[in-house]
Design a protein around this motif. Sequence first.
Motif, PDB file in Angstrom:
ATOM      1  N   LEU A 115       0.717  -1.289   0.138  1.00 46.50           N
ATOM      2  CA  LEU A 115       0.073  -0.081  -0.028  1.00 46.50           C
ATOM      3  C   LEU A 115       0.670   1.307   0.045  1.00 46.50           C
ATOM      4  CD1 LEU A 115      -2.934  -0.962   2.200  1.00 46.50           C
ATOM      5  CD2 LEU A 115      -2.927  -0.722   0.011  1.00 46.50           C
ATOM      6  N   VAL A 116       1.837   1.217   0.938  1.00 47.86           N
ATOM      7  CA  VAL A 116       2.758   2.544   0.830  1.00 47.86           C
ATOM      8  C   VAL A 116       3.437   2.479  -0.356  1.00 47.86           C
ATOM      9  CG1 VAL A 116       4.748   3.456   1.928  1.00 47.86           C
ATOM     10  CG2 VAL A 116       2.934   2.397   3.331  1.00 47.86           C
ATOM     11  N   ALA A 117       3.899   1.408  -1.020  1.00 47.36           N
ATOM     12  CA  ALA A 117       4.426   1.594  -2.414  1.00 47.36           C
ATOM     13  C   ALA A 117       3.431   2.199  -3.373  1.00 47.36           C
ATOM     14  CB  ALA A 117       4.879   0.041  -2.745  1.00 47.36           C
ATOM     15  N   ALA A 118       2.477   1.786  -3.526  1.00 53.47           N
ATOM     16  CA  ALA A 118       1.416   2.372  -4.073  1.00 53.47           C
ATOM     17  C   ALA A 118       1.040   3.562  -4.110  1.00 53.47           C
ATOM     18  CB  ALA A 118      -0.070   1.397  -4.036  1.00 53.47           C
ATOM     19  N   ALA A 119       1.248   4.198  -2.789  1.00 54.29           N
ATOM     20  CA  ALA A 119       1.110   5.615  -2.498  1.00 54.29           C
ATOM     21  C   ALA A 119       2.153   6.401  -3.484  1.00 54.29           C
ATOM     22  CB  ALA A 119       1.243   5.853  -1.053  1.00 54.29           C
TER      23      ALA A 119
ATOM     24  N   TRP B 128      15.798 -11.473 -10.646  1.00 57.68           N
ATOM     25  CA  TRP B 128      16.202 -10.884  -9.327  1.00 57.68           C
ATOM     26  C   TRP B 128      15.405 -11.174  -8.086  1.00 57.68           C
ATOM     27  CZ3 TRP B 128      21.162  -9.591  -9.704  1.00 57.68           C
ATOM     28  CH2 TRP B 128      21.505  -9.085 -10.725  1.00 57.68           C
ATOM     29  N   GLY B 129      14.209 -11.563  -8.539  1.00 58.40           N
ATOM     30  CA  GLY B 129      13.073 -11.722  -7.584  1.00 58.40           C
ATOM     31  C   GLY B 129      12.131 -10.239  -7.409  1.00 58.40           C
ATOM     32  N   SER B 130      10.974 -10.780  -7.301  1.00 57.26           N
ATOM     33  CA  SER B 130      10.055  -9.567  -7.294  1.00 57.26           C
ATOM     34  C   SER B 130      10.227  -8.762  -6.258  1.00 57.26           C
ATOM     35  CB  SER B 130       8.476  -9.888  -7.468  1.00 57.26           C
ATOM     36  OG  SER B 130       8.159 -10.879  -8.413  1.00 57.26           O
ATOM     37  N   GLU B 131      10.301  -9.087  -5.042  1.00 56.24           N
ATOM     38  CA  GLU B 131      10.556  -8.172  -3.846  1.00 56.24           C
ATOM     39  C   GLU B 131      11.714  -7.161  -4.034  1.00 56.24           C
ATOM     40  OE1 GLU B 131       8.312 -11.637  -2.759  1.00 56.24           O
ATOM     41  OE2 GLU B 131      10.171 -11.495  -3.908  1.00 56.24           O
ATOM     42  N   ARG B 132      13.040  -7.845  -4.468  1.00 53.51           N
ATOM     43  CA  ARG B 132      14.331  -7.088  -4.571  1.00 53.51           C
ATOM     44  C   ARG B 132      13.856  -6.023  -5.794  1.00 53.51           C
ATOM     45  NH1 ARG B 132      16.245 -12.348  -3.581  1.00 53.51           N
ATOM     46  NH2 ARG B 132      17.200 -12.305  -1.389  1.00 53.51           N
ATOM     47  N   LEU B 133      13.316  -6.325  -7.060  1.00 53.88           N
ATOM     48  CA  LEU B 133      13.348  -5.473  -8.225  1.00 53.88           C
ATOM     49  C   LEU B 133      12.497  -4.521  -7.655  1.00 53.88           C
ATOM     50  CD1 LEU B 133      13.666  -5.124 -11.179  1.00 53.88           C
ATOM     51  CD2 LEU B 133      11.682  -6.524 -11.668  1.00 53.88           C
ATOM     52  N   LEU B 134      11.340  -4.821  -6.625  1.00 55.77           N
ATOM     53  CA  LEU B 134      10.404  -3.537  -6.389  1.00 55.77           C
ATOM     54  C   LEU B 134      10.977  -2.697  -5.434  1.00 55.77           C
ATOM     55  CD1 LEU B 134       7.674  -2.022  -6.417  1.00 55.77           C
ATOM     56  CD2 LEU B 134       6.774  -3.680  -4.678  1.00 55.77           C
ATOM     57  N   GLY B 135      11.980  -3.134  -4.490  1.00 57.30           N
ATOM     58  CA  GLY B 135      12.865  -2.380  -3.648  1.00 57.30           C
ATOM     59  C   GLY B 135      13.869  -1.452  -4.510  1.00 57.30           C
TER      60      GLY B 135
ATOM     61  N   LEU C 269       9.905  12.381   0.857  1.00 58.82           N
ATOM     62  CA  LEU C 269       9.619  11.940   2.226  1.00 58.82           C
ATOM     63  C   LEU C 269       8.738  10.696   2.149  1.00 58.82           C
ATOM     64  CD1 LEU C 269       9.005  15.276   4.054  1.00 58.82           C
ATOM     65  CD2 LEU C 269      10.983  13.948   4.009  1.00 58.82           C
ATOM     66  N   THR C 270       7.798  10.533   1.571  1.00 57.93           N
ATOM     67  CA  THR C 270       6.699   9.403   1.035  1.00 57.93           C
ATOM     68  C   THR C 270       7.428   8.310   0.373  1.00 57.93           C
ATOM     69  OG1 THR C 270       5.536  10.179  -1.070  1.00 57.93           O
ATOM     70  CG2 THR C 270       4.482  10.683   1.184  1.00 57.93           C
ATOM     71  N   ALA C 271       8.455   8.751  -0.603  1.00 58.22           N
ATOM     72  CA  ALA C 271       9.222   7.748  -1.216  1.00 58.22           C
ATOM     73  C   ALA C 271      10.280   7.225  -0.227  1.00 58.22           C
ATOM     74  CB  ALA C 271      10.096   8.156  -2.290  1.00 58.22           C
ATOM     75  N   LEU C 272      10.856   7.657   0.762  1.00 59.52           N
ATOM     76  CA  LEU C 272      11.889   7.147   1.536  1.00 59.52           C
ATOM     77  C   LEU C 272      11.291   6.173   2.585  1.00 59.52           C
ATOM     78  CD1 LEU C 272      14.017  10.281   2.191  1.00 59.52           C
ATOM     79  CD2 LEU C 272      14.742   8.135   1.057  1.00 59.52           C
ATOM     80  N   VAL C 273       9.989   6.521   3.038  1.00 61.33           N
ATOM     81  CA  VAL C 273       9.181   5.588   3.884  1.00 61.33           C
ATOM     82  C   VAL C 273       8.767   4.365   3.257  1.00 61.33           C
ATOM     83  CG1 VAL C 273       7.057   5.564   5.113  1.00 61.33           C
ATOM     84  CG2 VAL C 273       8.152   7.808   5.212  1.00 61.33           C
ATOM     85  N   ALA C 274       8.543   4.541   1.889  1.00 63.49           N
ATOM     86  CA  ALA C 274       8.216   3.395   1.001  1.00 63.49           C
ATOM     87  C   ALA C 274       9.397   2.216   0.952  1.00 63.49           C
ATOM     88  CB  ALA C 274       7.593   3.490  -0.157  1.00 63.49           C
TER      89      ALA C 274
ATOM     90  N   LEU D  59      11.991   2.303   3.014  1.00 66.87           N
ATOM     91  CA  LEU D  59      12.302   1.582   4.463  1.00 66.87           C
ATOM     92  C   LEU D  59      11.296   0.616   4.799  1.00 66.87           C
ATOM     93  CD1 LEU D  59      12.843   4.978   6.366  1.00 66.87           C
ATOM     94  CD2 LEU D  59      14.787   3.278   5.378  1.00 66.87           C
ATOM     95  N   LEU D  60      10.194   0.772   4.464  1.00 63.30           N
ATOM     96  CA  LEU D  60       8.936  -0.194   4.628  1.00 63.30           C
ATOM     97  C   LEU D  60       9.206  -1.661   4.175  1.00 63.30           C
ATOM     98  CD1 LEU D  60       6.630  -0.552   6.677  1.00 63.30           C
ATOM     99  CD2 LEU D  60       5.168   0.468   5.115  1.00 63.30           C
ATOM    100  N   TRP D  61       9.590  -1.412   2.677  1.00 68.61           N
ATOM    101  CA  TRP D  61       9.639  -2.579   1.760  1.00 68.61           C
ATOM    102  C   TRP D  61      11.261  -3.143   2.278  1.00 68.61           C
ATOM    103  CZ3 TRP D  61       6.223  -5.015  -0.573  1.00 68.61           C
ATOM    104  CH2 TRP D  61       6.354  -5.722  -1.644  1.00 68.61           C
ATOM    105  N   LEU D  62      12.050  -2.980   3.195  1.00 75.31           N
ATOM    106  CA  LEU D  62      13.251  -3.548   3.274  1.00 75.31           C
ATOM    107  C   LEU D  62      13.136  -4.964   3.801  1.00 75.31           C
ATOM    108  CD1 LEU D  62      15.725  -0.558   4.566  1.00 75.31           C
ATOM    109  CD2 LEU D  62      15.830  -1.977   2.366  1.00 75.31           C
ATOM    110  N   PRO D  63      12.128  -5.179   4.924  1.00 78.71           N
ATOM    111  CA  PRO D  63      11.948  -6.333   5.228  1.00 78.71           C
ATOM    112  C   PRO D  63      11.626  -7.453   4.270  1.00 78.71           C
ATOM    113  CG  PRO D  63      10.774  -4.767   6.697  1.00 78.71           C
ATOM    114  CD  PRO D  63      11.265  -4.173   5.598  1.00 78.71           C
ATOM    115  N   GLN D  64      10.870  -7.070   3.258  1.00 82.14           N
ATOM    116  CA  GLN D  64      10.313  -8.016   2.149  1.00 82.14           C
ATOM    117  C   GLN D  64      11.682  -8.266   1.322  1.00 82.14           C
ATOM    118  OE1 GLN D  64       7.482  -9.231   2.466  1.00 82.14           O
ATOM    119  NE2 GLN D  64       6.916  -7.625   4.050  1.00 82.14           N
ATOM    120  N   MET D  65      12.395  -7.433   1.073  1.00 86.61           N
ATOM    121  CA  MET D  65      13.774  -7.609   0.344  1.00 86.61           C
ATOM    122  C   MET D  65      14.729  -8.559   0.984  1.00 86.61           C
ATOM    123  SD  MET D  65      14.602  -3.795  -1.004  1.00 86.61           S
ATOM    124  CE  MET D  65      15.932  -4.465  -1.888  1.00 86.61           C
ATOM    125  N   ARG D  66      14.632  -8.628   2.291  1.00 86.70           N
ATOM    126  CA  ARG D  66      15.482  -9.501   3.335  1.00 86.70           C
ATOM    127  C   ARG D  66      14.983 -10.735   3.399  1.00 86.70           C
ATOM    128  NH1 ARG D  66      16.162  -5.028   7.010  1.00 86.70           N
ATOM    129  NH2 ARG D  66      14.437  -6.049   8.362  1.00 86.70           N
TER     130      ARG D  66
END
Length: 400
Positions: free
Chosen positions: A7-11, A63-70, A163-168, A170-177
């Motif tokens: 959702l935050v990525a979509a924002a 590369w994997g969807s999660e890493r590519l989106l990050g 600012l909202t991009a940086l939040v996205a 940071l919030l997506w980092l757990p999915q990349m790991r």
Amino acid sequence: MLVWGLLVAAANLRASLTGVGPLLDQVQADLGLTPAVLGLLNTLPLLAFAALSPMVPRLAARWGSERLLGGALVVLTLGIAVRWTPSTVGLFAGTMLIGAGIAVGNVLLPSLIKRDFPTKVGLLTSAYATVMGGVAAVASGVAVPISEVAPGGWYTALGCWILTALVAVLLWLPQMRTAPPASRAVRGPHQLPWRSGLAWAVTAFMGLQSLGFYVVVTWLPQVFQDNGISAASAGWLLFLFQAVAVLTSLAVPGALRWAGDQRALATICSAIMLLGYLGLLVAPSLAVLWSIVLGLGGGACLVLALAFLGMRAQDAAGAGALSAMAQSIGYLLAAVGPVVFGLLHTVSSGWQAPLAFMCVAAAGQTVVSLVAGRGTVRSAEVREPDRALSVPESAPSPEH
């Protein structure tokens, strides 16, 4: 965390673009750009969408969807930073980077939803479209007020969305790991479905509704201003259009559950868009009314276009392939909109010809919706198997 991350990525997939329209007069005054060149500010991202979308399934498989989106979110953040620099080169270079980041997100989000939430495609598509549209609406409404009070003027009004991009990010980092290695990804059964008539109908629907959206967010404030409305008020009317679109998108999941297919819903919503353009053509002084009408049709059409990417596909790989095709060709079609609209205005010295062009586009969308609203793109319509978006081995199949 996955849902919040999505959702935050979509924002971030529209806000950095929709804030441009209300500021076009300031950009033109500072940089001395012509209307046609100004149209490129929202056309360049669409060209990036068209060029990069077909590559996303292969990149995701590698590369994997999660890493590519990050990575895409990082590129988007960098683009906003570059566009913040006070120069014409920075403005256009940053816009291209923003387009590249958004292009990847546009393709990956429908596929991730189809992969991880196969029974809730309509609901989650509506949720992320609502967030995307809501933040985009705020970006349109606050663009002029921020430019009037913030140091840097319109540069800061465009750059503050970092600012909202940086939040996205940071919030997506757990999915990349926690993402599975790309080598464990299942190879999907689909290339882009070029031979499918249904896929072409979905592509046309995506392209025509996107053409309408980007013409509106780029030029609607200028149309209003030339009819005697102030720049700030025109920005808030664009906010009204998008706010109504957000509210409309909330009602779409219920309609999707109720309807056996989406043909009637897509046709009605496309016809509402046609009514809005006709209204602007014959009675432009009723700006508030036509902003509401366009929002009613536009919000539903956006959710439907995104939902078709999952609903018309057999599985996550098929959704990724259909998404890549629809967004590459569809956004190439949409890229024509702002430039042609601006050129028609320049040649005709008025808004009648550009608005007539939009009436034709909306009529075409109404016809296409009769095909795009039903059926499934079959794997038999694809020539050869190919690598598609990465799907973990443990992910549930559509049959489950």
